[in-house]
Write an enzyme that holds these catalytic residues in place. Sequence first.
Site, mmCIF file in Angstrom:
data_model
loop_
_atom_site.group_PDB
_atom_site.id
_atom_site.type_symbol
_atom_site.label_atom_id
_atom_site.label_comp_id
_atom_site.label_asym_id
_atom_site.label_seq_id
_atom_site.Cartn_x
_atom_site.Cartn_y
_atom_site.Cartn_z
ATOM 1 N N ASN A 23 58.313 91.778 -73.426
ATOM 2 C CA ASN A 23 57.243 91.704 -72.421
ATOM 3 C C ASN A 23 57.608 92.353 -71.091
ATOM 4 O O ASN A 23 56.755 92.507 -70.229
ATOM 5 C CB ASN A 23 56.816 90.246 -72.235
ATOM 6 C CG ASN A 23 56.061 89.761 -73.449
ATOM 7 O OD1 ASN A 23 55.703 90.545 -74.327
ATOM 8 N ND2 ASN A 23 55.826 88.460 -73.523
ATOM 9 N N CYS A 117 41.650 87.465 -80.135
ATOM 10 C CA CYS A 117 43.077 87.175 -80.307
ATOM 11 C C CYS A 117 43.245 85.773 -80.886
ATOM 12 O O CYS A 117 42.501 84.861 -80.527
ATOM 13 C CB CYS A 117 43.788 87.269 -78.959
ATOM 14 S SG CYS A 117 45.537 86.879 -79.067
ATOM 15 N N ARG A 122 40.835 85.872 -74.262
ATOM 16 C CA ARG A 122 41.725 86.609 -73.344
ATOM 17 C C ARG A 122 40.947 87.696 -72.613
ATOM 18 O O ARG A 122 41.121 88.882 -72.868
ATOM 19 C CB ARG A 122 42.906 87.202 -74.096
ATOM 20 C CG ARG A 122 43.794 86.125 -74.722
ATOM 21 C CD ARG A 122 44.958 86.702 -75.471
ATOM 22 N NE ARG A 122 45.993 87.194 -74.586
ATOM 23 C CZ ARG A 122 47.137 87.730 -75.030
ATOM 24 N NH1 ARG A 122 47.349 87.825 -76.336
ATOM 25 N NH2 ARG A 122 48.072 88.150 -74.208
ATOM 26 N N ASP A 309 54.693 80.738 -74.181
ATOM 27 C CA ASP A 309 55.256 81.432 -75.348
ATOM 28 C C ASP A 309 56.360 80.642 -76.040
ATOM 29 O O ASP A 309 56.889 81.093 -77.058
ATOM 30 C CB ASP A 309 55.782 82.815 -74.937
ATOM 31 C CG ASP A 309 54.670 83.754 -74.496
ATOM 32 O OD1 ASP A 309 54.962 84.778 -73.878
ATOM 33 O OD2 ASP A 309 53.489 83.425 -74.760
ATOM 34 N N ARG A 401 56.666 91.476 -84.774
ATOM 35 C CA ARG A 401 56.129 92.034 -83.526
ATOM 36 C C ARG A 401 57.007 91.693 -82.336
ATOM 37 O O ARG A 401 57.031 92.417 -81.345
ATOM 38 C CB ARG A 401 54.718 91.484 -83.260
ATOM 39 C CG ARG A 401 53.680 91.924 -84.261
ATOM 40 C CD ARG A 401 52.300 91.484 -83.814
ATOM 41 N NE ARG A 401 51.993 92.038 -82.468
ATOM 42 C CZ ARG A 401 50.788 91.875 -81.898
ATOM 43 N NH1 ARG A 401 49.848 91.174 -82.519
ATOM 44 N NH2 ARG A 401 50.557 92.386 -80.700
#
Length: 422
Positions: A23, A117, A122, A309, A401
């Site tokens: 990120n 999503c 979002r 997360d 991912r």
Amino acid sequence: MDIFRIEGPVRLSGSVKINGSKNASLPIMAATILTAGKSVLKAVPHLSDISVFGQLLDRLGCQVTRSHSGDLYIDSTTIDNPRGEYEIVRKMRASICILGPLLARCGRAEVSMPGGCAIGDRPIDLHLRGLQELGAKIRLKSGYIIAEAPHGLTGKDVFMGGPFGSTVLGTANVLMAATMAKGRTVIESAACEPEIADLANCLNKMGAKITGIGSARLIVEGVRQLRPVEYQVIPDRIEAGTFMVAAAITAGELKLLNCRLDDMMAVVDRLRNIGVTVDAANDGCVVGRNGPIKSADITTEPYPGFPTDLQAQFMALLSLAQGDSVIIEKVFPDRFMHVAELNRMAADLRKEGATVIVAGVKKLVGAPVMASDLRASAALVLAGLAADGTTVVNRVYHIDRGYERIEERLNPVGAKISRESI
Ligand code: EPZ
């Protein structure tokens, strides 16, 4: 399509090196298009999201290559097609963060609107509002955002707070656009995530003038141009948190190398509350558990609060706690696709709106489960390490991912995970 077959329970022991941050890498890759020339990014992990972002930049006119040593080279000399294609953006929402830099570099950008999503609603209204404050004309056409600023952008005070607090990629978009706007921009209620601080530090190394880094108020003095950069991204605190939970849920002990505890204070606080030891060590830390898992309450918030997360991974851990825990998801109130899957493994989770009551159970039991998004799939793998019997995780592409070949990092420290193609 790959699946994971996981044999449990196991006890993890040994060392794992934490990779560079996904990120942080994504917005920093976008930042390279603010200037013409060859940038070199170091410690960028080998992940499918990074490859997809590379394809996105290729389509703009860049050349993205990897050296044998793993450095990522981005040659942004030519941007002849300032367009983020639907085929790519639909695979990865983070593609939206080319909007600000393209606008600043080319005075025009067309980027597909991100779709739905698995983790919930979002919107990108704050991104668009911020760029409009800097003078961009924005309209929607056939599913594409068309943003124009033919005479450049102009610095202004911009408030970026939303109903769930600050926005990470929204801050990134406006920050990158402001670096080459005329005059000063003040971004109020900016995201303070370490990934945004890393982006700002990289931009300053490219010649930008940003102050207030790490705070909720970023001040940007616009400059005429930026230069290519050689930059090393920060370690991935979410990956580190995931491996910390792996040590805790298996009553094991792991040394995590290249881990910045300073970026993880809310996480470490919760772990210690749960009865997990986290001790700083050279270039990292040692995480272990040899007592019971204690129940604890968790509320996710923007940084420096507890990261959304890691919510799913901690839910897997607390499902084996002594007593009840309450988990409140304040950033993505619908981010609970893992709840039903963990209940399939004999967890006792009850969801009520954006809250989950976690009634601790004595043990989890292996079962076939379905991954739905990146962090939910990580939680299922962690649960499989502690569960009795065999867990089969379907749709492993979700985990690829954000975690580089996770089974090859966990098996050497005691996990029994096999990747199989079906
Ligand atoms: C970033 O997403 C991360 N992605 C996410 O990680 C992370 O979950 C999220 O920040 C929060 O920490 C990347 O960095 C690539 P937000 P982002 O804008 O920037 C609302 C992972 O697992 N909002 O900070 O897209 C939004 O709906 C991923 O690695 C608006 O209302 O998240 C949410 O409720 C998943 N309007 C909240 O703000 C907007 O314009 C925070 O979202 C933008 C956001």
